[in-house]
Design a protein around this motif. Structure first.
Motif, PDB file in Angstrom:
ATOM      1  N   SER A  48       0.847  -1.193   0.000  1.00 60.17           N
ATOM      2  CA  SER A  48       0.000   0.000   0.000  1.00 60.17           C
ATOM      3  C   SER A  48       0.880   1.240   0.000  1.00 60.17           C
ATOM      4  CB  SER A  48      -0.923   0.017   1.224  1.00 60.17           C
ATOM      5  OG  SER A  48      -0.155   0.024   2.414  1.00 60.17           O
ATOM      6  N   GLY A  49       0.270   2.366  -0.255  1.00 59.77           N
ATOM      7  CA  GLY A  49       0.996   3.624  -0.271  1.00 59.77           C
ATOM      8  C   GLY A  49       0.250   4.646  -1.101  1.00 59.77           C
ATOM      9  N   GLU A  50       0.738   5.870  -1.109  1.00 58.07           N
ATOM     10  CA  GLU A  50       0.138   6.943  -1.894  1.00 58.07           C
ATOM     11  C   GLU A  50       1.048   7.220  -3.084  1.00 58.07           C
ATOM     12  OE1 GLU A  50      -0.884  10.392   0.422  1.00 58.07           O
ATOM     13  OE2 GLU A  50      -1.222   9.176   2.203  1.00 58.07           O
ATOM     14  N   PRO A  51       0.694   6.686  -4.265  1.00 59.92           N
ATOM     15  CA  PRO A  51       1.578   6.800  -5.423  1.00 59.92           C
ATOM     16  C   PRO A  51       1.455   8.134  -6.163  1.00 59.92           C
ATOM     17  CG  PRO A  51      -0.322   5.504  -6.008  1.00 59.92           C
ATOM     18  CD  PRO A  51      -0.478   5.842  -4.551  1.00 59.92           C
ATOM     19  N   ASP A  52       1.767   9.219  -5.461  1.00 59.29           N
ATOM     20  CA  ASP A  52       1.840  10.519  -6.107  1.00 59.29           C
ATOM     21  C   ASP A  52       2.947  11.324  -5.444  1.00 59.29           C
ATOM     22  OD1 ASP A  52       0.759  11.330  -3.670  1.00 59.29           O
ATOM     23  OD2 ASP A  52      -1.254  11.622  -4.463  1.00 59.29           O
ATOM     24  N   GLN A  53       3.201  12.541  -5.926  1.00 59.93           N
ATOM     25  CA  GLN A  53       4.323  13.318  -5.418  1.00 59.93           C
ATOM     26  C   GLN A  53       4.158  13.642  -3.940  1.00 59.93           C
ATOM     27  OE1 GLN A  53       2.706  13.867  -8.241  1.00 59.93           O
ATOM     28  NE2 GLN A  53       4.196  14.081  -9.907  1.00 59.93           N
ATOM     29  N   ALA A  54       2.933  13.979  -3.532  1.00 58.64           N
ATOM     30  CA  ALA A  54       2.700  14.275  -2.123  1.00 58.64           C
ATOM     31  C   ALA A  54       2.987  13.046  -1.268  1.00 58.64           C
ATOM     32  CB  ALA A  54       1.258  14.745  -1.915  1.00 58.64           C
ATOM     33  N   GLY A  55       2.589  11.870  -1.762  1.00 58.90           N
ATOM     34  CA  GLY A  55       2.864  10.632  -1.044  1.00 58.90           C
ATOM     35  C   GLY A  55       4.353  10.371  -0.921  1.00 58.90           C
ATOM     36  N   ALA A  56       5.102  10.728  -1.965  1.00 59.74           N
ATOM     37  CA  ALA A  56       6.558  10.547  -1.920  1.00 59.74           C
ATOM     38  C   ALA A  56       7.170  11.446  -0.847  1.00 59.74           C
ATOM     39  CB  ALA A  56       7.159  10.863  -3.284  1.00 59.74           C
ATOM     40  N   PHE A  57       6.743  12.711  -0.800  1.00 60.52           N
ATOM     41  CA  PHE A  57       7.267  13.618   0.218  1.00 60.52           C
ATOM     42  C   PHE A  57       6.826  13.190   1.618  1.00 60.52           C
ATOM     43  CE2 PHE A  57       7.399  16.733  -3.408  1.00 60.52           C
ATOM     44  CZ  PHE A  57       8.777  16.864  -3.427  1.00 60.52           C
ATOM     45  N   ASP A  58       5.586  12.694   1.728  1.00 61.18           N
ATOM     46  CA  ASP A  58       5.109  12.187   3.021  1.00 61.18           C
ATOM     47  C   ASP A  58       5.984  11.036   3.505  1.00 61.18           C
ATOM     48  OD1 ASP A  58       2.965  13.761   3.846  1.00 61.18           O
ATOM     49  OD2 ASP A  58       1.556  12.740   2.522  1.00 61.18           O
ATOM     50  N   ALA A  59       6.301  10.110   2.577  1.00 62.78           N
ATOM     51  CA  ALA A  59       7.128   8.958   2.935  1.00 62.78           C
ATOM     52  C   ALA A  59       8.519   9.412   3.385  1.00 62.78           C
ATOM     53  CB  ALA A  59       7.237   8.001   1.753  1.00 62.78           C
ATOM     54  N   LEU A  60       9.066  10.388   2.692  1.00 64.00           N
ATOM     55  CA  LEU A  60      10.396  10.893   3.056  1.00 64.00           C
ATOM     56  C   LEU A  60      10.391  11.565   4.422  1.00 64.00           C
ATOM     57  CD1 LEU A  60      11.570  12.383  -0.359  1.00 64.00           C
ATOM     58  CD2 LEU A  60      12.659  10.522   0.886  1.00 64.00           C
ATOM     59  N   SER A  61       9.298  12.258   4.736  1.00 62.17           N
ATOM     60  CA  SER A  61       9.237  13.016   5.989  1.00 62.17           C
ATOM     61  C   SER A  61       9.195  12.113   7.222  1.00 62.17           C
ATOM     62  CB  SER A  61       8.013  13.939   5.991  1.00 62.17           C
ATOM     63  OG  SER A  61       6.808  13.194   6.045  1.00 62.17           O
ATOM     64  N   THR A  62       8.921  10.816   7.033  1.00 63.24           N
ATOM     65  CA  THR A  62       8.782   9.914   8.186  1.00 63.24           C
ATOM     66  C   THR A  62      10.105   9.265   8.594  1.00 63.24           C
ATOM     67  OG1 THR A  62       8.228   8.027   6.757  1.00 63.24           O
ATOM     68  CG2 THR A  62       6.401   9.392   7.533  1.00 63.24           C
ATOM     69  N   VAL A  63      11.135   9.373   7.757  1.00 62.01           N
ATOM     70  CA  VAL A  63      12.422   8.761   8.094  1.00 62.01           C
ATOM     71  C   VAL A  63      13.227   9.733   8.949  1.00 62.01           C
ATOM     72  CG1 VAL A  63      12.385   7.451   5.947  1.00 62.01           C
ATOM     73  CG2 VAL A  63      13.619   9.618   6.042  1.00 62.01           C
ATOM     74  N   PRO A  64      14.268   9.253   9.666  1.00 61.77           N
ATOM     75  CA  PRO A  64      15.095  10.159  10.476  1.00 61.77           C
ATOM     76  C   PRO A  64      15.649  11.304   9.635  1.00 61.77           C
ATOM     77  CG  PRO A  64      15.592   7.877  11.003  1.00 61.77           C
ATOM     78  CD  PRO A  64      14.663   7.847   9.824  1.00 61.77           C
ATOM     79  N   LEU A  65      15.510  12.519  10.150  1.00 59.69           N
ATOM     80  CA  LEU A  65      15.926  13.744   9.466  1.00 59.69           C
ATOM     81  C   LEU A  65      15.174  13.958   8.155  1.00 59.69           C
ATOM     82  CD1 LEU A  65      19.810  13.625   9.992  1.00 59.69           C
ATOM     83  CD2 LEU A  65      18.104  14.838  11.351  1.00 59.69           C
ATOM     84  N   GLY A  66      14.076  13.226   7.985  1.00 59.30           N
ATOM     85  CA  GLY A  66      13.320  13.310   6.739  1.00 59.30           C
ATOM     86  C   GLY A  66      12.696  14.667   6.510  1.00 59.30           C
ATOM     87  N   LEU A  67      12.214  15.307   7.568  1.00 54.31           N
ATOM     88  CA  LEU A  67      11.577  16.614   7.412  1.00 54.31           C
ATOM     89  C   LEU A  67      12.582  17.640   6.898  1.00 54.31           C
ATOM     90  CD1 LEU A  67       8.912  18.059   7.747  1.00 54.31           C
ATOM     91  CD2 LEU A  67       9.576  18.650  10.088  1.00 54.31           C
ATOM     92  N   ALA A  68      13.804  17.592   7.448  1.00 50.58           N
ATOM     93  CA  ALA A  68      14.850  18.489   6.953  1.00 50.58           C
ATOM     94  C   ALA A  68      15.148  18.178   5.490  1.00 50.58           C
ATOM     95  CB  ALA A  68      16.117  18.334   7.804  1.00 50.58           C
ATOM     96  N   GLY A  69      15.124  16.893   5.152  1.00 55.20           N
ATOM     97  CA  GLY A  69      15.362  16.499   3.771  1.00 55.20           C
ATOM     98  C   GLY A  69      14.298  17.035   2.827  1.00 55.20           C
TER      99      GLY A  69
END
Length: 266
Positions: A48-69
């Motif tokens: 499962s997942g959100e296969p769009d650009q917003a979903g990609a940024f959401d996924a990145l924001s959940t990893v360590p230091l992801g928000l800064a990334g």
């Protein structure tokens, strides 16, 4: 274009810092496509997942230091948007051919502005739903006089953009934007570019087709973004395989984007 605008664009083009930021923007674009491709492949395998650009940024924001990334990606994508805007400004002439040469850099600038804006919105904590936004926009258009034609034109334009992307891969005309190195690197670049452009073109084209269907049926619910395009593919014969291939294409486009960091013709 005013002389002041041309002077500013020329200064940006000659700036080593701006060139470095533009190359960083291509890397940022690669990261977004890589995460998006990984999400789509996961969906093709039953995940499962959100296969769009917003979903990609959401996924990145959940990893360590992801928000800064995500903030970093927003800045680099914004810089790349400015770079392409400068290229559009620097096109000389006022005739139809000159305006035609401004279309590509202007469109690319707009794309990167939108991507940067999505990244900023996600970094600020908002949740975006590309499919819902597409349906709401379609519903608004269909409710206005002549809106069905605007929606149809938008769908046709996006579908044509998808065909154009795939065509770049088939004709290998990406050599206009990158230098092809000799040896194995050149072979690898050609392979990932062909697969990447075709895969991305298919994904974009399906979004355009969904909008055309919504306009033809005058049903806003038929419209959608990348998420809807992926699920529309899943419903077809060999759907999971087709979705997997689209995801693979986006991962290939990621590899091309990283090649572009070094070999882009700036």
């Amino acid at each position: 274009m005013t002389d002041a605008a041309r002077d500013a664009a020329r200064a940006a083009e000659r700036s080593p810092v701006m060139r470095g930021l533009a190359r960083g923007g291509y890397a940022a674009n690669g990261v977004v496509h890589g995460v998006l491709g990984a999400i789509i492949i996961a969906i093709s395998l039953g995940g499962s997942g959100e296969p769009d650009q917003a979903g990609a940024f959401d996924a990145l924001s959940t990893v360590p230091l992801g928000l800064a990334g995500v903030w970093l990606l927003a800045g680099l994508l914004g810089a790349l948007a400015l770079w392409h805007a400068a290229q559009a400004v620097l096109v000389r002439g006022r005739d139809l051919r000159a305006w035609g040469r401004r279309v590509s850099p202007s469109a690319q600038s707009l794309v990167y502005v939108v991507l940067s804006g999505i990244a900023v919105t996600v970094a600020l904590g908002a949740r975006l739903d590309g499919d819902r936004s597409a349906r709401e926009a379609s519903e608004g258009l269909l409710a206005t006089p002549g809106g069905v034609f605007v929606l149809g034109a938008a769908g046709l334009g996006i579908a044509i953009a998808g065909i154009a992307f795939a065509s770049i891969g088939v004709r290998r005309s990406y050599d206009k934007v990158v230098r092809i190195p000799d040896g194995r690197r050149g072979v690898t670049l050609n392979v990932v570019a062909v697969i990447g452009y075709i895969g991305k073109g298919v994904a974009i084209g399906i979004v355009g087709i969904l909008l055309l269907v919504a306009a033809f049926r005058q049903e806003a619910q038929a419209a959608g973004g990348m998420d809807a395009a992926v699920h529309a593919l899943l419903e077809q014969t060999l759907g999971p395989l087709l979705v997997f291939l689209v995801g693979l294409g986006l991962l290939s486009y990621t590899a091309f984007s990283f090649f572009r960091v070094r070999y882009a013709k700036l």
